[in-house]
Design a protein around this motif. Structure first.
Motif, PDB file in Angstrom:
ATOM      1  N   ARG A 236     -19.829  52.005 -10.775  1.00  0.00           N
ATOM      2  CA  ARG A 236     -18.853  50.655 -10.997  1.00  0.00           C
ATOM      3  C   ARG A 236     -19.164  49.661 -10.241  1.00  0.00           C
ATOM      4  NH1 ARG A 236     -16.637  50.139  -6.753  1.00  0.00           N
ATOM      5  NH2 ARG A 236     -15.561  48.252  -7.560  1.00  0.00           N
ATOM      6  N   GLY A 237     -18.345  48.526 -10.715  1.00  0.00           N
ATOM      7  CA  GLY A 237     -18.307  47.275 -10.019  1.00  0.00           C
ATOM      8  C   GLY A 237     -19.442  46.502 -10.960  1.00  0.00           C
TER       9      GLY A 237
ATOM     10  N   ALA B 165     -21.752  43.976 -10.739  1.00  0.00           N
ATOM     11  CA  ALA B 165     -23.195  43.793 -10.242  1.00  0.00           C
ATOM     12  C   ALA B 165     -23.882  45.325 -10.342  1.00  0.00           C
ATOM     13  CB  ALA B 165     -23.150  43.226  -8.968  1.00  0.00           C
TER      14      ALA B 165
ATOM     15  N   ARG C 224     -18.390  50.163 -21.392  1.00  0.00           N
ATOM     16  CA  ARG C 224     -17.279  49.463 -20.728  1.00  0.00           C
ATOM     17  C   ARG C 224     -17.175  47.962 -21.340  1.00  0.00           C
ATOM     18  NH1 ARG C 224     -15.848  49.893 -14.522  1.00  0.00           N
ATOM     19  NH2 ARG C 224     -13.659  49.460 -15.415  1.00  0.00           N
TER      20      ARG C 224
ATOM     21  N   SER D 155     -15.487  44.469  -4.373  1.00  0.00           N
ATOM     22  CA  SER D 155     -16.618  43.745  -4.969  1.00  0.00           C
ATOM     23  C   SER D 155     -17.732  43.405  -3.952  1.00  0.00           C
ATOM     24  CB  SER D 155     -15.857  42.265  -5.088  1.00  0.00           C
ATOM     25  OG  SER D 155     -16.492  41.248  -5.289  1.00  0.00           O
ATOM     26  N   THR D 156     -18.834  43.737  -4.514  1.00  0.00           N
ATOM     27  CA  THR D 156     -19.945  43.802  -3.524  1.00  0.00           C
ATOM     28  C   THR D 156     -20.300  42.042  -3.305  1.00  0.00           C
ATOM     29  OG1 THR D 156     -21.397  43.874  -5.503  1.00  0.00           O
ATOM     30  CG2 THR D 156     -21.020  45.646  -4.223  1.00  0.00           C
TER      31      THR D 156
ATOM     32  N   GLN E 109      -9.872  51.459  -5.043  1.00  0.00           N
ATOM     33  CA  GLN E 109     -11.269  50.919  -4.785  1.00  0.00           C
ATOM     34  C   GLN E 109     -11.120  50.277  -3.537  1.00  0.00           C
ATOM     35  OE1 GLN E 109     -10.128  50.626  -7.925  1.00  0.00           O
ATOM     36  NE2 GLN E 109     -11.677  50.379  -9.368  1.00  0.00           N
TER      37      GLN E 109
ATOM     38  N   ASP F  80     -15.206  40.138 -12.862  1.00  0.00           N
ATOM     39  CA  ASP F  80     -16.014  40.802 -13.808  1.00  0.00           C
ATOM     40  C   ASP F  80     -16.540  40.055 -14.628  1.00  0.00           C
ATOM     41  OD1 ASP F  80     -13.881  42.814 -12.651  1.00  0.00           O
ATOM     42  OD2 ASP F  80     -15.459  43.947 -13.250  1.00  0.00           O
TER      43      ASP F  80
ATOM     44  N   ASN G 298     -10.497  39.750 -13.636  1.00  0.00           N
ATOM     45  CA  ASN G 298     -10.967  40.607 -12.674  1.00  0.00           C
ATOM     46  C   ASN G 298     -10.059  41.873 -12.446  1.00  0.00           C
ATOM     47  OD1 ASN G 298     -12.454  41.281 -10.204  1.00  0.00           O
ATOM     48  ND2 ASN G 298     -10.732  40.750  -8.851  1.00  0.00           N
ATOM     49  N   LYS G 299      -9.885  42.771 -11.505  1.00  0.00           N
ATOM     50  CA  LYS G 299      -9.074  44.020 -11.491  1.00  0.00           C
ATOM     51  C   LYS G 299      -7.721  43.559 -11.719  1.00  0.00           C
ATOM     52  CE  LYS G 299     -10.518  47.165 -11.240  1.00  0.00           C
ATOM     53  NZ  LYS G 299     -11.035  47.898 -12.429  1.00  0.00           N
TER      54      LYS G 299
ATOM     55  N   LYS H  57     -22.089  36.724 -14.003  1.00  0.00           N
ATOM     56  CA  LYS H  57     -20.432  37.255 -14.155  1.00  0.00           C
ATOM     57  C   LYS H  57     -19.849  35.943 -15.161  1.00  0.00           C
ATOM     58  CE  LYS H  57     -20.938  40.129 -10.963  1.00  0.00           C
ATOM     59  NZ  LYS H  57     -20.009  40.144  -9.657  1.00  0.00           N
TER      60      LYS H  57
HETATM   61  O1  LIG Z   1     -19.808  42.806  -9.072  1.00  0.00           O
HETATM   62  P1  LIG Z   1     -18.886  43.217  -7.918  1.00  0.00           P
HETATM   63  O2  LIG Z   1     -18.892  42.103  -7.037  1.00  0.00           O
HETATM   64  O3  LIG Z   1     -19.507  44.452  -7.103  1.00  0.00           O
HETATM   65  O4  LIG Z   1     -17.722  43.797  -8.664  1.00  0.00           O
HETATM   66  C1  LIG Z   1     -16.834  42.752  -9.514  1.00  0.00           C
HETATM   67  C2  LIG Z   1     -15.505  43.599  -9.810  1.00  0.00           C
HETATM   68  O5  LIG Z   1     -15.949  44.792 -10.390  1.00  0.00           O
HETATM   69  C3  LIG Z   1     -14.722  45.672 -10.176  1.00  0.00           C
HETATM   70  O6  LIG Z   1     -14.569  46.430 -11.401  1.00  0.00           O
HETATM   71  P2  LIG Z   1     -14.554  47.916 -11.603  1.00  0.00           P
HETATM   72  O7  LIG Z   1     -14.218  48.598 -10.478  1.00  0.00           O
HETATM   73  O8  LIG Z   1     -15.820  48.239 -12.073  1.00  0.00           O
HETATM   74  O9  LIG Z   1     -13.591  48.343 -12.924  1.00  0.00           O
HETATM   75  C4  LIG Z   1     -13.749  45.021  -9.829  1.00  0.00           C
HETATM   76  O10 LIG Z   1     -12.820  44.457 -10.489  1.00  0.00           O
HETATM   77  C5  LIG Z   1     -14.548  43.786  -8.761  1.00  0.00           C
HETATM   78  O11 LIG Z   1     -14.025  42.684  -8.213  1.00  0.00           O
END
Ligand SMILES: O=P(O)(O)OC[C@H]1O[C@H](OP(=O)(O)O)[C@H](O)[C@@H]1O
Length: 317
Positions: A22-23, A25, A65, A132-133, A161, A199, A209-210, A235
């Motif tokens: 997840r996330g 990136a 997703r 978020s990475t 998270q 996202d 975003n979340k 993004k």
């Molecule tokens: O790319 P990075 O910055 O890591 O993440 C970006 C976003 O992805 C996550 O979604 P989820 O937890 O996959 O639903 C969060 O909403 C987070 O802010």
């Protein structure tokens, strides 16, 4: 499930679906590697069959997703050079594109981190939402610049998270205070920056975003606390330039409560949207690897990056 799709690709798709991967990136990185695997393991001898397999793999990954645009952006990048006339050249194209994509992603996050870190001052307290990475890259770079940063971390129900964020900040040496989501407004008094990821970013500068980000941003604006969104250009959502909206993922109610508890409280309807939309007026800066942008001007960068339009290589799989 399409039989042309390799088991390893299906496994990655399943892990994205269940959010073990997840996330935004991290998902992009995983789908690029998955296409690489599909290309390497393909037994096709005919270029058209090979292309069909790759499109089928892309479709399987695409359908996991719907909200994080980094996923289709990654698929497009890896599949852009699929015009060669031999299987071996096609295979090499996909492998090279996937490697290049993953390397660029890593570089972009490091560059973005430097930009975000410049916005943070020594002694600042940040508030985070979700994990978020891209956002953490900013904190990490600030710490490496020798700045002392503290964090108030929202737990981020229903999947918590925030726990991942707390752990990773702790590992960077950042003191962390964990709060329940509904305590955010109370603690905004103690915060210098709200720092979140994204996202997807729409052409009008809206940030997807979340779930809970938009409420946090409205509260932060009310308190006069700056809101920084860390989002590498991966993004940026090209479809929003031509009027498309971003699909908000609705997830299973079991993430919120189990069937037994649900029955005990009279089986109410439960809604579990994974994301929300923060309008540009609540965002101070979108930090990318290309520098920081006021949200209203992000469309200029989008035109530069996607000016010639985009394709959907998975569409006719
Ligand atoms: O790319 P990075 O910055 O890591 O993440 C970006 C976003 O992805 C996550 O979604 P989820 O937890 O996959 O639903 C969060 O909403 C987070 O802010």
């Amino acid at each position: 499930m399409d039989e042309r799709v390799r088991p390893e690709v299906r496994r990655i798709a399943e892990e994205i679906d269940t959010m073990e991967i997840r996330g935004a990136a991290t998902i992009a990185d995983a789908v690029a590697r998955a296409l690489r695997t599909q290309a390497q393991e393909s037994e096709a001898t005919d270029p058209e069959v090979f292309r069909g397999e790759l499109r089928a793999a892309a479709r399987t990954l695409y359908e996991t997703r719907p909200t994080a645009v980094s996923l289709p952006n990654a698929l497009r990048y890896v599949l852009r050079g699929m015009s060669s006339t031999t299987v071996e050249r096609l295979r090499q194209n996909v492998v090279d594109s996937a490697d290049e994509f993953c390397a660029r992603l890593e570089r972009a996050q490091a560059d973005l981190g430097q930009v975000g870190a410049n916005r943070l001052r020594d002694g600042d307290v940040i508030m985070t939402h979700c994990h978020s990475t891209d956002a953490l890259a900013c904190v990490e770079a600030a710490v490496e610049q020798g700045k002392h940063i503290e964090a108030i971390v929202k737990e981020t129900r229903p999947r918590n998270q925030g726990h991942i964020t707390a752990k990773q900040l702790h590992e960077m040496g950042v003191p962390v205070t964990l709060i329940v989501d509904s305590a955010a407004r109370r603690y905004l008094n103690d915060v210098d920056h709200v720092l979140v990821g994204a996202d997807a970013v729409a052409a009008d500068g809206s940030v997807i975003n979340k779930i809970g980000t938009s409420g946090l941003a409205v509260n932060a604006r009310d308190r006069g606390t700056p809101i920084m969104v860390a989002a590498q250009t991966l993004k940026l959502h090209p479809g929003t330039m031509t009027g498309h909206t971003v699909d908000i993922e609705m997830r299973d109610t079991e993430e919120i409560l189990d069937d037994e508890t649900l029955a005990e409280i009279g089986n109410p309807t439960v809604k579990n949207p994974a994301f929300d939309v923060t309008p540009p007026r609540y965002v101070d800066a979108i930090v990318t690897e290309r520098g920081q942008f006021p949200p209203e001007s992000i469309v200029i960068l989008m035109r530069e990056l996607f000016g010639e339009g985009t394709t959907e290589p998975w569409a006719d799989a």
